[in-house]
Scaffold this motif. Structure first.
Motif, short mmCIF file in Angstrom:
data_model
loop_
_atom_site.label_atom_id
_atom_site.label_comp_id
_atom_site.label_asym_id
_atom_site.label_seq_id
_atom_site.Cartn_x
_atom_site.Cartn_y
_atom_site.Cartn_z
N GLN A 166 5.26 -5.03 -0.77
CA GLN A 166 5.96 -3.79 -0.51
C GLN A 166 7.43 -3.88 -0.91
O GLN A 166 8.02 -4.96 -0.96
CB GLN A 166 5.88 -3.42 0.98
N ILE A 167 7.98 -2.71 -1.19
CA ILE A 167 9.42 -2.55 -1.38
C ILE A 167 9.84 -1.38 -0.50
O ILE A 167 9.24 -0.30 -0.58
CB ILE A 167 9.77 -2.24 -2.85
N ILE A 168 10.83 -1.58 0.34
CA ILE A 168 11.33 -0.52 1.22
C ILE A 168 12.77 -0.22 0.83
O ILE A 168 13.61 -1.13 0.76
CB ILE A 168 11.25 -0.92 2.71
N VAL A 169 13.05 1.05 0.59
CA VAL A 169 14.41 1.47 0.24
C VAL A 169 14.82 2.62 1.16
O VAL A 169 14.01 3.16 1.92
CB VAL A 169 14.50 1.89 -1.24
N PRO A 219 1.50 5.23 8.85
CA PRO A 219 1.74 5.65 7.46
C PRO A 219 1.09 4.72 6.43
O PRO A 219 0.61 5.18 5.39
CB PRO A 219 3.26 5.63 7.35
N TYR A 220 1.06 3.42 6.73
CA TYR A 220 0.42 2.48 5.82
C TYR A 220 -1.08 2.71 5.79
O TYR A 220 -1.72 2.67 4.73
CB TYR A 220 0.71 1.04 6.25
N GLY A 221 -1.67 2.91 6.98
CA GLY A 221 -3.10 3.13 7.05
C GLY A 221 -3.53 4.36 6.27
O GLY A 221 -4.55 4.35 5.56
N VAL A 222 -2.77 5.42 6.40
CA VAL A 222 -3.08 6.66 5.68
C VAL A 222 -2.93 6.46 4.17
O VAL A 222 -3.81 6.85 3.38
CB VAL A 222 -2.18 7.80 6.17
N ALA A 223 -1.85 5.83 3.75
CA ALA A 223 -1.56 5.69 2.32
C ALA A 223 -2.52 4.72 1.63
O ALA A 223 -2.89 4.92 0.47
CB ALA A 223 -0.13 5.22 2.13
N GLY A 241 12.39 3.38 6.25
CA GLY A 241 12.74 3.91 4.95
C GLY A 241 11.54 4.42 4.18
O GLY A 241 10.53 4.81 4.76
N TRP A 242 11.66 4.39 2.85
CA TRP A 242 10.61 4.84 1.95
C TRP A 242 9.95 3.63 1.31
O TRP A 242 10.64 2.70 0.88
CB TRP A 242 11.17 5.78 0.90
N VAL A 243 8.61 3.67 1.26
CA VAL A 243 7.85 2.46 0.94
C VAL A 243 7.05 2.64 -0.35
O VAL A 243 6.40 3.67 -0.57
CB VAL A 243 6.88 2.11 2.09
N LEU A 244 7.08 1.59 -1.17
CA LEU A 244 6.18 1.44 -2.30
C LEU A 244 5.31 0.21 -2.03
O LEU A 244 5.84 -0.85 -1.65
CB LEU A 244 6.95 1.24 -3.60
#
Length: 329
Positions: A166-169, A219-223, A241-244
């Motif tokens: 993951q990357i969180i910004v 949010p991770y489970g849904v994505a 934050g926002w996650v990739l």
């Protein structure tokens, strides 16, 4: 099993709780009641070793090991080197116990009505513990452990595990910018180290390891619910934050091993045996309660037995099924 002795407060010899002193007197009286003022020189257990003699009374290595078990220093059946410092400290305590008990009897403390009640209670506790130990030893066998493990494996449902990075910004715009860089072939690991704000994962390239979706924030489970191996998911909003996320691998969750499950299985089988014997004994006994139930803590059928062993770490209560396997890291 529940300890039948008080705990030493520390040190070699050291101070003792009243429970320890009382039990020492109890044990001394039990020996005296059987007409054995001196313990015979014959080892009480095969291969036992005499390690001391107090006023003609032999102390055996098994006596010292029993004290170490009672204090939780070793488990039942675990060896204890007689040349070790731990053994010597417990030996000093056993010697002190015998000296205190002998002096108490010399002063006729054992004749005091209160002392006799406490000695009787200690005797009942010892006999009860020995009964439970015998029942559990016969029931909690290797075959029983393996059988319950196999049954649990048949019933357990193994989930799918995902390994991801993951990357969180801080903003959606920044996340979209990082996503474009990844699309042009930029290294995910390098961008995680340079741009991610998550201190727990940025320095290992954003690696989250293997996990099941049920242990992740919603949010991770849904994505990631339908994400395939190799997919780049996001950006999506989550705490921090926002996650990739890039899905590195997917696999079926590995079952817990027998050795990892063994302590909890032993605890469950032990509770089951304690509960069974107590139900039978209460069913055939006449028990009259002379006081009402506590108003703040009503009894329930799920409450574990009062004599349930307290020193087996981990595991479920008597009424619970064997434990499910823990989440993987």
């Amino acid at each position: 099993m529940a300890n039948t002795q008080g705990r030493a407060s520390g040190g070699q010899g050291g101070f003792f709780s009243l429970g320890r002193v009382g039990l020492a007197v109890a044990l001394a009286l039990l020996v005296a009641a059987c007409g054995q003022n001196k313990v015979a020189d014959k080892p009480p257990e095969p291969g036992d070793t005499a390690v001391a003699r107090v006023n003609g009374q032999v102390i055996w290595a098994s006596d010292v090991k029993r004290e170490a078990v009672a204090q939780g220093l070793i488990s039942e059946g675990e060896p204890l080197d007689i040349s070790s410092e731990v053994f010597r400290q417990r030996l000093d305590e056993v010697i002190d116990q015998k000296l205190l008990a002998a002096e108490a009897m010399k002063r006729k403390i054992d004749k005091d009505p209160m002392a006799q009640r406490r000695l009787a209670a200690a005797r009942e506790r010892i006999l009860g513990d020995m009964l439970v130990e015998g029942v559990v030893e016969k029931a909690v066998t290797e075959d029983a452990i393996r059988k319950l493990y196999a049954e649990q494996q048949k019933l357990s449902k193994r989930s799918e595990e995902i390994r991801a990075r993951q990357i969180i910004v801080g903003s959606q715009a920044e996340a979209e910018s990082v996503k474009k860089l990844l699309a042009t072939g930029a290294s995910f690991d390098a961008l995680a180290m340079e741009r991610s704000t998550d201190q727990a994962t940025r320095f290992n390239g954003g690696d989250l390891g293997y996990f099941t979706l049920d242990v992740m924030p919603e949010p991770y489970g849904v994505a990631l619910k339908d994400a395939q191996k190799g997919a780049l998911v996001g950006p999506f909003a989550a705490e921090g934050g926002w996650v990739l996320v890039r899905v590195e691998d997917k696999r079926v969750e590995e079952p817990i091993t027998l050795e990892a499950a063994r302590p909890q299985i032993v605890r469950f089988l032990t509770y089951d045996q304690v509960r069974d014997i107590l139900e039978k004994l209460r069913g055939s006994a006449k028990v009259e309660m002379l006081i009402g139930k506590p108003q703040d803590a009503p009894m329930t059928s799920a409450q574990e037995p009062a004599s349930a062993p307290a020193d087996i770490p981990g595991g479920p209560p008597a009424s619970a099924p064997p434990p499910a396997q823990p989440a993987k890291k």
